[in-house]
Design a protein around this motif. Sequence first.
Motif, PDB file in Angstrom:
ATOM      1  N   MET A  43      24.915  44.600  32.275  1.00  0.00           N
ATOM      2  CA  MET A  43      26.129  43.778  32.219  1.00  0.00           C
ATOM      3  C   MET A  43      26.447  43.241  30.822  1.00  0.00           C
ATOM      4  SD  MET A  43      26.056  42.141  36.051  1.00  0.00           S
ATOM      5  CE  MET A  43      27.608  41.269  35.979  1.00  0.00           C
ATOM      6  N   ARG A  46      31.060  44.417  31.663  1.00  0.00           N
ATOM      7  CA  ARG A  46      31.202  44.353  33.117  1.00  0.00           C
ATOM      8  C   ARG A  46      32.696  44.237  33.430  1.00  0.00           C
ATOM      9  NH1 ARG A  46      33.935  40.509  32.749  1.00  0.00           N
ATOM     10  NH2 ARG A  46      33.812  40.216  34.969  1.00  0.00           N
ATOM     11  N   GLY A  47      33.012  44.243  34.739  1.00  0.00           N
ATOM     12  CA  GLY A  47      34.427  44.272  35.132  1.00  0.00           C
ATOM     13  C   GLY A  47      34.809  45.726  35.375  1.00  0.00           C
ATOM     14  N   ALA A  48      35.445  45.980  36.529  1.00  0.00           N
ATOM     15  CA  ALA A  48      35.662  47.363  36.948  1.00  0.00           C
ATOM     16  C   ALA A  48      36.317  48.270  35.889  1.00  0.00           C
ATOM     17  CB  ALA A  48      36.455  47.369  38.247  1.00  0.00           C
ATOM     18  N   ARG A  94      25.906  51.269  38.333  1.00  0.00           N
ATOM     19  CA  ARG A  94      26.359  50.198  39.236  1.00  0.00           C
ATOM     20  C   ARG A  94      27.139  50.855  40.381  1.00  0.00           C
ATOM     21  NH1 ARG A  94      28.842  44.880  36.776  1.00  0.00           N
ATOM     22  NH2 ARG A  94      28.166  44.126  38.813  1.00  0.00           N
ATOM     23  N   CYS A 117      35.848  34.721  39.559  1.00  0.00           N
ATOM     24  CA  CYS A 117      35.180  35.675  38.666  1.00  0.00           C
ATOM     25  C   CYS A 117      35.951  35.820  37.355  1.00  0.00           C
ATOM     26  CB  CYS A 117      34.995  37.031  39.347  1.00  0.00           C
ATOM     27  SG  CYS A 117      33.797  38.090  38.492  1.00  0.00           S
ATOM     28  N   ASN A 118      35.758  36.918  36.663  1.00  0.00           N
ATOM     29  CA  ASN A 118      36.544  37.190  35.461  1.00  0.00           C
ATOM     30  C   ASN A 118      37.274  38.504  35.643  1.00  0.00           C
ATOM     31  OD1 ASN A 118      36.387  38.904  32.589  1.00  0.00           O
ATOM     32  ND2 ASN A 118      37.329  36.894  32.458  1.00  0.00           N
ATOM     33  N   THR A 176      43.434  42.152  34.552  1.00  0.00           N
ATOM     34  CA  THR A 176      44.204  42.441  35.769  1.00  0.00           C
ATOM     35  C   THR A 176      44.750  41.109  36.319  1.00  0.00           C
ATOM     36  OG1 THR A 176      42.160  42.421  37.085  1.00  0.00           O
ATOM     37  CG2 THR A 176      42.960  44.558  36.319  1.00  0.00           C
ATOM     38  N   GLN A 205      30.660  34.238  35.710  1.00  0.00           N
ATOM     39  CA  GLN A 205      31.705  34.925  34.936  1.00  0.00           C
ATOM     40  C   GLN A 205      32.948  34.049  34.773  1.00  0.00           C
ATOM     41  OE1 GLN A 205      29.987  36.333  37.435  1.00  0.00           O
ATOM     42  NE2 GLN A 205      29.744  38.533  37.186  1.00  0.00           N
ATOM     43  N   SER A 240      39.888  43.241  41.519  1.00  0.00           N
ATOM     44  CA  SER A 240      39.182  44.010  42.548  1.00  0.00           C
ATOM     45  C   SER A 240      38.272  45.034  41.880  1.00  0.00           C
ATOM     46  CB  SER A 240      40.192  44.719  43.448  1.00  0.00           C
ATOM     47  OG  SER A 240      39.521  45.596  44.326  1.00  0.00           O
ATOM     48  N   ASP A 241      37.163  45.308  42.533  1.00  0.00           N
ATOM     49  CA  ASP A 241      36.248  46.352  42.057  1.00  0.00           C
ATOM     50  C   ASP A 241      36.448  47.655  42.813  1.00  0.00           C
ATOM     51  OD1 ASP A 241      34.882  43.586  41.558  1.00  0.00           O
ATOM     52  OD2 ASP A 241      34.104  45.021  40.091  1.00  0.00           O
ATOM     53  N   ASN A 272      35.698  42.540  45.974  1.00  0.00           N
ATOM     54  CA  ASN A 272      35.678  41.845  44.679  1.00  0.00           C
ATOM     55  C   ASN A 272      34.430  40.963  44.635  1.00  0.00           C
ATOM     56  OD1 ASN A 272      37.011  41.300  42.134  1.00  0.00           O
ATOM     57  ND2 ASN A 272      37.407  39.235  42.908  1.00  0.00           N
ATOM     58  N   LYS A 273      34.241  40.263  43.546  1.00  0.00           N
ATOM     59  CA  LYS A 273      33.058  39.415  43.342  1.00  0.00           C
ATOM     60  C   LYS A 273      32.799  38.531  44.561  1.00  0.00           C
ATOM     61  CE  LYS A 273      30.842  39.449  40.504  1.00  0.00           C
ATOM     62  NZ  LYS A 273      29.631  40.279  40.518  1.00  0.00           N
TER      63      LYS A 273
END
Length: 394
Positions: A76, A79-81, A116, A190-191, A202, A229, A269-270, A280-281
């Motif tokens: 990480m 990170r973040g999709a 991941r 989250c971030n 986003t 985050q 969203s992931d 999401n987180k």
Amino acid sequence: MKFLYHVALHSRKKVLTANLCCGNPNMKIDGRAYRTIWLSDDGRRVQVIDQTCLPFELVVVDLVRVEDAAHAIRAMTVRGAPLIGATAAYGVALAMAQDPSDAHLASASELLRKTRPTAVNLAWALEEMKRHLAAVPPARRRDEAFQHAALICDNDVAQCRAIGAHGHAIIKNLWAKQAEKKPLNILTHCNAGWLACVDWGTALAPIYTAHDAGIPLHVWVDETRPRNQGASLTAFELSAHGVPHTVIADNTGGHLMQHDMVQMAIVGSDRTTASGDVCNKVGTYLKALAAHDNGVPFYVALPSSTIDWSLDSGKDIPIEERDARELTHMSGKTAGGKIETIQVVPDRSPALNVAFDVTPARFVTGLITERGVCAADRTSLAKLYPEYSQAAAE
Ligand code: MRU
């Protein structure tokens, strides 16, 4: 903020170089524009901001080999999709510089794919790179791979900017409808800002766009345990851009909604399924439930690279479980300015660290995509993206 070096993952320290970014970055730290990922001047190293050092230090890390990119995603550092996808794309390019053979393309993609499990942008970017490189002879693969990774990054920036414009229209409308002209309170979890993407973000792109257009806003920032985050990255970004915000404990949002202190919630969203279920987180689901109970609009902002057209139900999304130490320990700055890690759980208590949850589509007011805003359901998504939904059905 401490602004110092430029460290290679394998402990090679260098002084910060002049060229901190490529393209035409928008988001700024201390007045200087950045992207989260860029190519060094000599074109041999991929450089990223080490997010594990924020908000106290700005450290830039060199990725030289595909193994460095895989480590950066796993640990990480990034990170973040969308940024995970961008880093994977550059990871393939680094792999092609090491060995452009078919066998190495396959093994490097596999190494990156396993880093991941939840953010689908990772698999999407790897497929995109493999598809592009399959038709290219090995002798030309290195250059083509770097160019294609750069294109993936540029597209992400364009998509986030478009998400910002579509989300801005929603915020503008909410602001126009508000009788009392107080700042509009928006809650986020989250971030999902520029640090999670290549630029803009986003969920935060509409916030930046509306703020820049002069709409008075205030953002409630969920701290987002266990890795914080929200407290460390979202608060840092908003602060750097001058957006009024307040960090809150993760459990506070429901109370604020009950007291009319939240006019809108917006998250990233992931992975979002073809039927609009949103992963999401962890903790996002509870915010969606509270928003639903209190009539607060709950929006999800995502680029199309986050949509998994192969899945119908959110129940089928693989949910990452991370090291319990992320929960049992916390890091922060001491009064003396030192970064230290402390244990916050009794020695013998086990801990479970589930990183994501799924918010069923019925709790989502709308999906804000680069092509516009739609309801979180299969028909509306298919209307926005006919080419992908048809391909998945075949
Ligand atoms: O575990 P992380 O920090 O990679 O999780 C990130 C999130 O959940 C973000 O909210 C998500 O990627 C949204 S995308 C900008």
